[in-house]
Design a protein around this motif. Structure first.
Motif, PDB file in Angstrom:
ATOM      1  N   PHE A 156      28.073  23.895  75.896  1.00 42.77           N
ATOM      2  CA  PHE A 156      26.763  24.504  75.715  1.00 42.77           C
ATOM      3  C   PHE A 156      26.573  25.767  76.548  1.00 42.77           C
ATOM      4  O   PHE A 156      25.673  26.531  76.307  1.00 42.77           O
ATOM      5  CB  PHE A 156      25.653  23.495  76.056  1.00 42.77           C
ATOM      6  CG  PHE A 156      25.675  22.289  75.166  1.00 42.77           C
ATOM      7  CD1 PHE A 156      25.079  22.338  73.930  1.00 42.77           C
ATOM      8  CD2 PHE A 156      26.298  21.115  75.567  1.00 42.77           C
ATOM      9  CE1 PHE A 156      25.090  21.230  73.089  1.00 42.77           C
ATOM     10  CE2 PHE A 156      26.317  20.013  74.742  1.00 42.77           C
ATOM     11  CZ  PHE A 156      25.709  20.071  73.500  1.00 42.77           C
ATOM     12  N   THR A 163      19.905  21.283  77.780  1.00 41.92           N
ATOM     13  CA  THR A 163      20.516  20.000  77.426  1.00 41.92           C
ATOM     14  C   THR A 163      20.417  18.993  78.559  1.00 41.92           C
ATOM     15  O   THR A 163      20.563  17.792  78.328  1.00 41.92           O
ATOM     16  CB  THR A 163      21.992  20.197  77.052  1.00 41.92           C
ATOM     17  OG1 THR A 163      22.694  20.791  78.155  1.00 41.92           O
ATOM     18  CG2 THR A 163      22.125  21.107  75.829  1.00 41.92           C
ATOM     19  N   ARG A 167      20.094  14.698  78.563  1.00 45.66           N
ATOM     20  CA  ARG A 167      21.144  13.832  79.098  1.00 45.66           C
ATOM     21  C   ARG A 167      20.536  12.737  79.969  1.00 45.66           C
ATOM     22  O   ARG A 167      19.426  12.874  80.491  1.00 45.66           O
ATOM     23  CB  ARG A 167      22.158  14.643  79.913  1.00 45.66           C
ATOM     24  CG  ARG A 167      22.942  15.655  79.081  1.00 45.66           C
ATOM     25  CD  ARG A 167      24.169  16.138  79.852  1.00 45.66           C
ATOM     26  NE  ARG A 167      23.813  16.803  81.085  1.00 45.66           N
ATOM     27  CZ  ARG A 167      23.676  18.118  81.211  1.00 45.66           C
ATOM     28  NH1 ARG A 167      23.863  18.904  80.166  1.00 45.66           N
ATOM     29  NH2 ARG A 167      23.360  18.651  82.365  1.00 45.66           N
ATOM     30  N   LYS A 280      20.469  11.479  75.188  1.00 48.41           N
ATOM     31  CA  LYS A 280      21.793  11.171  74.666  1.00 48.41           C
ATOM     32  C   LYS A 280      22.232   9.799  75.144  1.00 48.41           C
ATOM     33  O   LYS A 280      21.746   9.288  76.156  1.00 48.41           O
ATOM     34  CB  LYS A 280      22.809  12.225  75.125  1.00 48.41           C
ATOM     35  CG  LYS A 280      22.590  13.599  74.520  1.00 48.41           C
ATOM     36  CD  LYS A 280      23.697  14.557  74.932  1.00 48.41           C
ATOM     37  CE  LYS A 280      23.531  15.910  74.263  1.00 48.41           C
ATOM     38  NZ  LYS A 280      24.630  16.835  74.632  1.00 48.41           N
TER      39      LYS A 280
END
Length: 814
Positions: A156, A163, A167, A280
């Motif tokens: 990324f 992100t 996570r 995630k």
């Protein structure tokens, strides 16, 4: 008299991956002394009984040193009620022989009575270090050699700050250290990355190794001289009530033992809890706790869900385009225009005395149809076509062919049974509609709200949908059992073959069971109706139906009760056992946005069930998603054909394009430039009212007003034409354009898919580098170390030889 119970282990490698073995060809004899027949054996080695030490979260034997790797649960035969004494005694001796064999294999057992039910006994199983090492080598389990020393960059890049929110919290679940691995060998133990013997084999690996003993140790002598293999057979026969590995703690509290990592609690908090739905998945921890098979399931489902995100965005965008552009829909304007649609008289829709009607009463429906039947629909169909791409019992060959043929015939019979049920529902709708039409008012007044909605059409649709729903659920429940019986009859060679065969059968059945009605609606319903003077009849009696209500299939989730404050093994015993097929009952949805929402919830619901409702599964290895790979590939091919046929045969996209480019201008049209004006008038055929057919009596429509002509939707020649009521030239242009569209769309999409498959490698460069590095280290540490040992031994031999030579040439002392 003493005799030996020979336990023959046949191990055949199913492939090159670690741990995939079949008990067939590897012979290893383990001698365990017993005496006499099963009834006369008195020297069984049995586990010692220990009292519960009041440590509810303990994962160890009473001594606090030996870890519990597996739990066996049985009901004390001396305390069973309403059972024959002879049967209880026989089961007891089989169980004692089985446990004695486990001890002979090197496992250590300890038994504890239940604190809530003194009839239940929990047998705790521990695998010592030597046993783990021996069977890790036999099973070719890959274990760490060296930490990963390859540098990797984030995919990324500058988006890491974004992100990071998605996570899991790395301070709670620390990232797993990556290792290069190799099949374990006891002779090369020093080359492996062993910092601590207690943690070198993680709980999942320990459970897999202990699980291997169960089919080996259940070969016990019996009166019938029949060998019984597998702990599942012992559980199903009632000798044991359950067999499972332990969760490490409660799901909603951390363990009181400071040495326990509380992985179940961490998974519930960061994975299964609703507040983590946007994060995630901690796939490394899932694989470590539940094994590769469960890990790859959630990895696949997560990837599939991520890919659905793009499809959902495109689908919503196409919907918004159609919604915003509906005011520019020319043909809808003509329908709503009082001077066009208001002047077009439409023919009656039934044989009996049905009314004539004006086209403009469908104004609102035509506006809504513009939302879905727009240029965006074509773009979405092409996109979805491209998007779908990315993602031992011996018997003779003749016997196998017979089994496969019989099983295939059984599957085909059940699929045909489903199709027959769909046809039955269609006939029901056609026949019952006539009954409701005579008992329910067709033109209700507006004063009664119930009467307003309880029309013959609505009553027929609701009752047919309920019956269809009941039939679908009954067939689904019955066929699940039939599919298991058929697969057992096939005698698959390995567990993987068994699961793949059963998965394929269940998918084929559920696909036809759930979606046959949808295919009927899309490609058959309303397509073969004839024209007003010559309608098409079903079974020579009923006219083809015009409306349908899709079935809604719901899911039911069972919720178990709360846990009691009892030992860890007893808490897990009261959880639900995991099904034979695990979590692979997953099927495809028809709409990307609904599928996206469904999969997001599906992942978290499955995670919640694993962490809170089910006993811990025995970890298993897996190379891929099994039978789902060819299923997905077949769906990708079917999606292209289905989308092309939907655009061609169920929408007005092609007829509008044909009119715009060919029939709006001369020689077929009257406009000087390409336009959609006049499309409605061109696509409605003319019918003479005097041509209505009625074999029972005279034409009932003659004399109802000053009507002589009416219109109907079709491409046919008008009355008085030499080819009266035959398909006209417009119809054949449309058919040719539809077939050409299907061929061109398929070739274009398949070409794009081929290019994408060629351009995107199956294995990434980072993964290839890791594989090469791991192969190099394996050769260096495990094979070249043999040369070091040989060089060292040769040096010692040389030194000894040199000493002998020196002694032989040295002068003797006088």
């Amino acid at each position: 008299m003493t005799r030996n119970v020979l336990l023959n282990m046949d191990l055949e490698e199913d492939d090159d991956e670690d741990g995939d073995i079949v008990l067939e060809n590897f012979d290893q004899t383990i001698v365990c002394p017993t005496s006499g027949s099963l009834e006369n054996q008195q020297d069984f080695r049995t586990p010692e009984f220990e009292e519960f030490d009041e440590k509810a979260d303990s994962l160890f034997f009473t001594d606090g040193q030996r870890r519990i790797d597996f739990i066996l649960v049985y009901e004390d035969e001396s305390k069973k009620e309403n059972n024959k004494k002879g049967t209880n005694e026989k089961q007891k001796r089989k169980r004692q022989a089985y446990e004695s064999n486990l001890i002979c294999h090197g496992l250590q057992l300890e038994a504890t009575r239940s604190v809530s039910d003194d009839k239940l006994v929990f047998v705790k199983v521990h695998a010592p270090w030597e046993v783990l090492c021996t069977y890790a080598e036999i099973m070719h389990i890959k274990l760490p050699l060296k930490p990963n020393d390859l540098k990797t960059r984030s995919a990324f890049g500058t988006l890491n700050w974004f992100t990071k929110v998605l996570r899991v919290n790395e301070s709670v679940i620390k990232p797993e250290q990556e290792f290069f691995t190799a099949p374990f060998e006891k002779s090369r133990m020093n080359d492996f990355y062993i910092l601590d013997r207690d943690s070198f084999f993680n709980p999942a690996t320990r459970s897999r190794i202990v699980r291997l003993f169960h089919p080996l140790s259940s070969q016990i002598p019996s009166d019938e001289n029949v060998n019984k293999f597998g702990i599942n057979r012992l559980v199903s026969s009632g000798i044991y009530k359950a067999a499972f590995p332990l969760h490490d703690c409660k799901f909603n509290y951390e363990s009181e033992d400071p040495s326990c990592p509380s992985e179940r609690y961490l998974l519930y908090r960061e994975w299964a809890h609703p507040r983590s739905i946007y994060k995630k998945q901690p796939l490394d921890l899932i694989r470590e706790v539940y094994g590769e098979k469960i890990g790859i399931y959630f990895a696949w489902l997560g990837y599939y869900t991520q890919m659905l995100l793009l499809a959902a965005v495109v689908g919503v965008a196409c919907f918004l385009y159609g919604y915003l552009d509906q005011d520019n829909c020319t043909w809808s304007k003509e329908v709503c225009d009082p001077d066009i649609g208001g002047q077009i008289l439409m023919c009656p829709q039934c044989d009996k005395l049905c009314p004539f009607w004006r086209l403009n009463i469908t104004c609102e429906s035509s506006k809504k149809l513009c939302i879905f039947d727009s240029f965006g629909t074509l773009i979405f169909a092409v996109f979805m076509g491209v998007w779908a791409e990315e993602e031992r019992i011996p018997f003779t060959t003749c016997g196998k062919c017979i089994r496969v043929t019989l099983c295939a015939s059984a599957v085909l019979f059940w699929i045909l049974l489903i199709i027959a049920s769909v046809i039955g529902i269609i006939v029901y709708r056609l026949s019952v509609f006539i009954v409701f039409s005579t008992t329910l008012p067709t033109n209700p007044n507006g004063t009664d709200p119930i009467q307003k909605y309880l029309t013959p059409q609505m009553a027929t649709s609701i009752t047919a949908s309920i019956i269809s729903f009941i039939i679908i659920m009954i067939l689904n429940t019955v066929y699940e059992r039939v599919a298991i019986m058929i697969t057992n009859f096939e005698l698959p060679r390995t567990q993987t073959d068994y699961e793949n065969s059963l998965t394929m059968k269940m998918f084929l059945f559920q696909f036809v069971n759930y979606y046959s009605s949808c295919f009927y609606i899309a490609f058959f319903k309303g397509k073969f109706v004839g024209y007003p003077g010559d309608p098409v009849y079903w079974l020579g009696k009923y006219r083809n139906e015009e409306k349908w209500v899709m079935n809604l299939i719901g899911r039911y989730q069972r919720v178990s009760g709360s846990e009691k404050i009892t030992p860890r093994w007893e808490q897990d015993y009261h959880l639900q056992p995991m099904g034979r097929l695990g979590l692979f009952y997953e099927y495809l949805e028809m709409t990307p946005l609904l599928a996206l929402v469904n999969n997001i919830l599906e992942i978290r619901v499955d995670a919640w069930k694993l962490t809170t409702q089910f006993r811990r599964m025995v970890p298993e290895k897996a190379q891929d998603i099994g039978a789902w790979q060819p299923i997905m590939q077949g769906i990708a091919i079917l999606a292209v054909v289905t989308n092309a046929m939907i655009i061609a045969f169920t929408s007005d996209m092609i007829p509008r394009l044909v009119y715009y480019w060919s029939f709006s201008i001369p020689p077929y049209g009257e406009h000087t430039s390409y336009t959609m004006d006049g499309y409605i008038n061109k696509t409605l055929s003319v019918f003479n009212i005097t041509d209505f057919k009625n074999t029972d009596k005279e034409n009932p429509y003659i004399g109802l007003g000053n009507y002589t002509l009416c219109r109907y939707r079709d491409f046919r020649n008008p009355p008085g034409h030499p080819q009266e009521y035959k398909h006209n030239i417009y119809y054949w242009h449309v058919i040719a354009a539809k077939l050409a569209f299907i061929i061109v769309m398929e070739h274009v999409i398949y070409s794009v898919k081929f290019f994408i498959s060629y351009a995107i490698p199956d294995v990434s460069k980072i993964t290839k580098s890791k594989i090469k590095r791991e192969k190099y280290l394996t050769q260096k540490l495990l094979h070249e170390s043999h040369l070091k040992d040989l060089t060292k031994n040769m040096g010692l031999i040389a030194e000894r030889m040199g000493g002998v030579v020196d002694n032989s040439v040295r002068p003797k002392l006088e």
